[in-house]
Structure formats: structure tokens, C-alpha cells
Write a protein that holds these residues in place. Sequence first.
Motif, PDB file in Angstrom:
ATOM      1  N   ASP A   1      -4.702   2.494   4.502  1.00 58.69           N
ATOM      2  CA  ASP A   1      -5.800   2.435   3.538  1.00 58.69           C
ATOM      3  C   ASP A   1      -5.303   2.713   2.119  1.00 58.69           C
ATOM      4  O   ASP A   1      -5.650   1.999   1.175  1.00 58.69           O
ATOM      5  CB  ASP A   1      -6.893   3.440   3.917  1.00 58.69           C
ATOM      6  CG  ASP A   1      -7.645   3.035   5.175  1.00 58.69           C
ATOM      7  OD1 ASP A   1      -7.536   1.861   5.576  1.00 58.69           O
ATOM      8  OD2 ASP A   1      -8.342   3.895   5.748  1.00 58.69           O
ATOM      9  N   VAL A   2      -4.495   3.760   1.988  1.00 62.88           N
ATOM     10  CA  VAL A   2      -3.971   4.118   0.664  1.00 62.88           C
ATOM     11  C   VAL A   2      -3.072   3.013   0.131  1.00 62.88           C
ATOM     12  O   VAL A   2      -3.141   2.640  -1.054  1.00 62.88           O
ATOM     13  CB  VAL A   2      -3.193   5.448   0.747  1.00 62.88           C
ATOM     14  CG1 VAL A   2      -2.548   5.780  -0.596  1.00 62.88           C
ATOM     15  CG2 VAL A   2      -4.124   6.573   1.172  1.00 62.88           C
ATOM     16  N   TRP A   3      -2.221   2.489   0.990  1.00 62.41           N
ATOM     17  CA  TRP A   3      -1.325   1.415   0.576  1.00 62.41           C
ATOM     18  C   TRP A   3      -2.119   0.174   0.196  1.00 62.41           C
ATOM     19  O   TRP A   3      -1.808  -0.500  -0.791  1.00 62.41           O
ATOM     20  CB  TRP A   3      -0.337   1.112   1.707  1.00 62.41           C
ATOM     21  CG  TRP A   3       0.869   0.316   1.273  1.00 62.41           C
ATOM     22  CD1 TRP A   3       1.214  -0.028  -0.007  1.00 62.41           C
ATOM     23  CD2 TRP A   3       1.888  -0.228   2.119  1.00 62.41           C
ATOM     24  NE1 TRP A   3       2.382  -0.749  -0.012  1.00 62.41           N
ATOM     25  CE2 TRP A   3       2.815  -0.885   1.270  1.00 62.41           C
ATOM     26  CE3 TRP A   3       2.105  -0.209   3.483  1.00 62.41           C
ATOM     27  CZ2 TRP A   3       3.938  -1.532   1.774  1.00 62.41           C
ATOM     28  CZ3 TRP A   3       3.238  -0.856   3.981  1.00 62.41           C
ATOM     29  CH2 TRP A   3       4.131  -1.510   3.142  1.00 62.41           C
ATOM     30  N   GLY A   4      -3.171  -0.109   0.937  1.00 60.72           N
ATOM     31  CA  GLY A   4      -4.006  -1.275   0.633  1.00 60.72           C
ATOM     32  C   GLY A   4      -4.638  -1.188  -0.748  1.00 60.72           C
ATOM     33  O   GLY A   4      -4.735  -2.197  -1.474  1.00 60.72           O
ATOM     34  N   LYS A   5      -5.084   0.011  -1.145  1.00 63.78           N
ATOM     35  CA  LYS A   5      -5.661   0.188  -2.479  1.00 63.78           C
ATOM     36  C   LYS A   5      -4.604  -0.033  -3.558  1.00 63.78           C
ATOM     37  O   LYS A   5      -4.886  -0.593  -4.628  1.00 63.78           O
ATOM     38  CB  LYS A   5      -6.264   1.586  -2.606  1.00 63.78           C
ATOM     39  CG  LYS A   5      -7.506   1.798  -1.737  1.00 63.78           C
ATOM     40  CD  LYS A   5      -8.009   3.225  -1.844  1.00 63.78           C
ATOM     41  CE  LYS A   5      -9.214   3.440  -0.923  1.00 63.78           C
ATOM     42  NZ  LYS A   5      -9.681   4.856  -0.964  1.00 63.78           N
ATOM     43  N   ALA A   6      -3.393   0.400  -3.277  1.00 62.09           N
ATOM     44  CA  ALA A   6      -2.301   0.199  -4.227  1.00 62.09           C
ATOM     45  C   ALA A   6      -1.969  -1.288  -4.354  1.00 62.09           C
ATOM     46  O   ALA A   6      -1.679  -1.772  -5.452  1.00 62.09           O
ATOM     47  CB  ALA A   6      -1.075   0.980  -3.784  1.00 62.09           C
TER      48      ALA A   6
ATOM     49  N   GLU B   1      -3.152  -7.314   4.929  1.00 63.70           N
ATOM     50  CA  GLU B   1      -2.296  -6.318   5.582  1.00 63.70           C
ATOM     51  C   GLU B   1      -1.398  -6.945   6.643  1.00 63.70           C
ATOM     52  O   GLU B   1      -0.218  -6.598   6.755  1.00 63.70           O
ATOM     53  CB  GLU B   1      -3.164  -5.231   6.216  1.00 63.70           C
ATOM     54  CG  GLU B   1      -2.380  -4.134   6.913  1.00 63.70           C
ATOM     55  CD  GLU B   1      -3.265  -3.103   7.584  1.00 63.70           C
ATOM     56  OE1 GLU B   1      -3.313  -3.071   8.828  1.00 63.70           O
ATOM     57  OE2 GLU B   1      -3.918  -2.334   6.852  1.00 63.70           O
TER      58      GLU B   1
ATOM     59  N   ASN C   1       0.939   7.528  -0.978  1.00 57.70           N
ATOM     60  CA  ASN C   1       1.510   6.201  -0.750  1.00 57.70           C
ATOM     61  C   ASN C   1       2.868   6.278  -0.074  1.00 57.70           C
ATOM     62  O   ASN C   1       3.576   7.280  -0.208  1.00 57.70           O
ATOM     63  CB  ASN C   1       1.652   5.459  -2.079  1.00 57.70           C
ATOM     64  CG  ASN C   1       0.366   4.830  -2.548  1.00 57.70           C
ATOM     65  OD1 ASN C   1       0.015   3.729  -2.140  1.00 57.70           O
ATOM     66  ND2 ASN C   1      -0.363   5.548  -3.400  1.00 57.70           N
TER      67      ASN C   1
ATOM     68  N   ARG D   1      -1.135   3.280 -13.866  1.00 51.80           N
ATOM     69  CA  ARG D   1      -2.368   3.980 -13.513  1.00 51.80           C
ATOM     70  C   ARG D   1      -2.571   5.185 -14.423  1.00 51.80           C
ATOM     71  O   ARG D   1      -3.689   5.467 -14.877  1.00 51.80           O
ATOM     72  CB  ARG D   1      -2.327   4.422 -12.049  1.00 51.80           C
ATOM     73  CG  ARG D   1      -2.611   3.328 -11.029  1.00 51.80           C
ATOM     74  CD  ARG D   1      -2.392   3.858  -9.615  1.00 51.80           C
ATOM     75  NE  ARG D   1      -3.021   3.031  -8.598  1.00 51.80           N
ATOM     76  CZ  ARG D   1      -2.932   3.257  -7.291  1.00 51.80           C
ATOM     77  NH1 ARG D   1      -2.222   4.285  -6.835  1.00 51.80           N
ATOM     78  NH2 ARG D   1      -3.549   2.469  -6.419  1.00 51.80           N
TER      79      ARG D   1
ATOM     80  N   ARG E   1      -4.377  -6.276  -9.792  1.00 46.06           N
ATOM     81  CA  ARG E   1      -5.160  -5.983 -10.998  1.00 46.06           C
ATOM     82  C   ARG E   1      -4.270  -5.807 -12.222  1.00 46.06           C
ATOM     83  O   ARG E   1      -4.640  -6.234 -13.325  1.00 46.06           O
ATOM     84  CB  ARG E   1      -6.005  -4.733 -10.742  1.00 46.06           C
ATOM     85  CG  ARG E   1      -6.979  -4.387 -11.854  1.00 46.06           C
ATOM     86  CD  ARG E   1      -7.979  -3.355 -11.386  1.00 46.06           C
ATOM     87  NE  ARG E   1      -7.341  -2.077 -11.081  1.00 46.06           N
ATOM     88  CZ  ARG E   1      -7.100  -1.129 -11.979  1.00 46.06           C
ATOM     89  NH1 ARG E   1      -7.412  -1.335 -13.251  1.00 46.06           N
ATOM     90  NH2 ARG E   1      -6.542   0.021 -11.618  1.00 46.06           N
TER      91      ARG E   1
ATOM     92  N   ALA F   1      -4.049  -3.721  -3.996  1.00 48.70           N
ATOM     93  CA  ALA F   1      -5.115  -4.307  -4.820  1.00 48.70           C
ATOM     94  C   ALA F   1      -4.868  -4.046  -6.304  1.00 48.70           C
ATOM     95  O   ALA F   1      -5.092  -4.916  -7.162  1.00 48.70           O
ATOM     96  CB  ALA F   1      -6.467  -3.737  -4.400  1.00 48.70           C
ATOM     97  N   ASP F   2      -4.365  -2.839  -6.624  1.00 49.46           N
ATOM     98  CA  ASP F   2      -4.057  -2.524  -8.019  1.00 49.46           C
ATOM     99  C   ASP F   2      -2.854  -3.312  -8.520  1.00 49.46           C
ATOM    100  O   ASP F   2      -2.757  -3.606  -9.726  1.00 49.46           O
ATOM    101  CB  ASP F   2      -3.794  -1.025  -8.168  1.00 49.46           C
ATOM    102  CG  ASP F   2      -5.064  -0.231  -8.441  1.00 49.46           C
ATOM    103  OD1 ASP F   2      -6.138  -0.863  -8.574  1.00 49.46           O
ATOM    104  OD2 ASP F   2      -4.996   1.006  -8.500  1.00 49.46           O
TER     105      ASP F   2
END
Length: 319
Positions: A288-293, A309, A218, A156, A299, A295-296
Motif C-alpha cells: 500500500d505504501v509503495w503504491g502511493k509512492a 502492482e 517505503n 515531497r 504526479r 502514484a506520486d
Amino acid sequence: MMTKMKRRTATGLLAAIAALAMLPAGAALAQEKVIRVLRSPVGTFQGLYIAEEQGYFKEAGIKVEVTIGGAPTQNIAQLQAGQTDVIMSGAFDIITAVAQGLPVTAVLNTQNQGDVPTTGLLVPPNGTVKAIADLKGKAVGLPGGVQSTQGLLLLRALESAGIAREDVKIVNLPFDAMIESAERGAVDAIIPIGLFYSLAQSKGFTSVDEAYQFIKGNPAVIFASSKSFVAENADAMKAFVAAMEKAYAYGNEHQDAVRAVDAAQTKMPPDYIKTRYIAPFVAAFPRDVWGKAVADMERFGFIPKAPAEADYIWEGAPK
């Protein structure tokens, strides 16, 4: 006629049966349940010892056997082999395992990456890296390699500075070899975790502060189990989580208890233990924060597809 000895025996048996009948449903089974825990070697494990010392496991009707584990992936392998029931592992290592189809699930958090970092990009004294942009052409040491929380932080950060992944040499180092490797110039920077992060700072390592934002909030080291174990031992697992929540609350209020565990269970210098920053224990996952991670992770190619989840967090985990 029943003898006095037989009468006493019968009376004792009836009393025991009556006592069992008064226990909550499942308590008798939980009292006999042993949970084998493979802990992290790098920190955030103090709650286990506090729960034992304060009698929280006993109150919950379970017995917990703690063994020192290894790297996150090694602990996952032992869990899959049936050599343990609960492990401490990296939050992102668990996601990788789930994405690969392994039946593991997160059951309890330990700490989040909060306002005071417990991981981050550190540079040894007299190092040449002052900013993320300086990492081009440099070597960075990571515990567990790029497939880790620290690897996500690095990628990142590199992306933010327009640096290609191939322009940085990523070196997989054992937890206890990272500081020495940087001190002798084998790597230009490191991203240690837990006690090793604080120890590096005490040795004069400086932080590239702009990097921490890419992992802040995270979960770091977490507790996980197999999906079959939590399904077959739901009451025991709930008892374990409840006892650990009490231990977290106690540790957050009595930091001397955390330092006592450090002194007994680590080889960290006594003077460092007395003054190190202790991040608060947190039982619930920052979903929520973990979910974005997660997704990355997809990516960046860490995993083929981000799991839902419900696939990586146990339904009985604290919220």
C-alpha cells in the motif's frame, strides 16, 4: 556372468535413481541451477552471505554466485543485458524501468524505512540548513539523482514547504562521494542511504528530522529479476526467496552475523561496524505504501504512467 565390479556399479546407479525419485518435484533441476546475483554496494546485502554461510542456499538446492554491483540503474542495465539473473536495485528505479517498458520485476524486499531511519536529509557539521524551508537556493546531493527514492523524499518535502523544484540545485553524486562532497562544501545537504547514512551521522552530520516522514515505510533496496527469468525458473526463484527469508530471520536474531559480513565485505571503520544500528530485514513489500509512492512518481513527472502492482511485483514474492 556380471562381475563384482559391474554389480557394484549397477547397484550404485539404482540407488542414485531411487534417491532422485524421492526428491520433491523440481528438486533435481534446482540442485543444478546457478543464480547469479549482482548485489548492492551500499548495504542490505548481508542476507546473501548469511544464507551462504548457514547453508540455506545449499538446502534449497541452488548455488548463488554474488558479485558486487554499482548504482541501481547500472544493475538494471546488466540485468537487461543478460549478464546476471537477479539484482539489488532501488525500489523506485525498478518502477521507472517498468514504466519505460523494461521487463523487470521485484522479487524480494530487504528492509523498509522504519522507525529508525536508514536514509534522510543530513547536513554537515556547521551547515546552515536546519529545516526544509532552508533548502531554497541550496544544493542537495542525491545518489542517483532525482529519479530515486531519495529524489521522491526531497520533492515531497519541498512541496510541503512551498518550495519550487527549480529553487533547489539537485546534484547527482556517487554513493561514496556524498559525505566528502558535503564536508568540503560542494553541496549543502545530502540524502545518503544504508551504511553511508549511518557513517555520515558518525562524522557529525545532523538530521533534518521533519524530512524523513516523506519516505518512511517505503522499501529501499530490493531484489529484482527479469520477467523471463522468473517465468522460466520459478522453482529456483522460490527456493532463493525461501533461503533468503531464513537468512533474514537468522540475521534479525543474530546481529553479530550481520556485523561479521560488514567487516568482511565493506571498508567501514571497525569501531563503527561494532556499534551501528542494524535495521531489521523484511522480506515482504509494503504494497500500500509503495503504491502511493508509485502514484506520486507519476504526479511529479518521474514516470509517464503509474504501472499496476502486478506489473512490478512478481506473483511469487512474499506477502
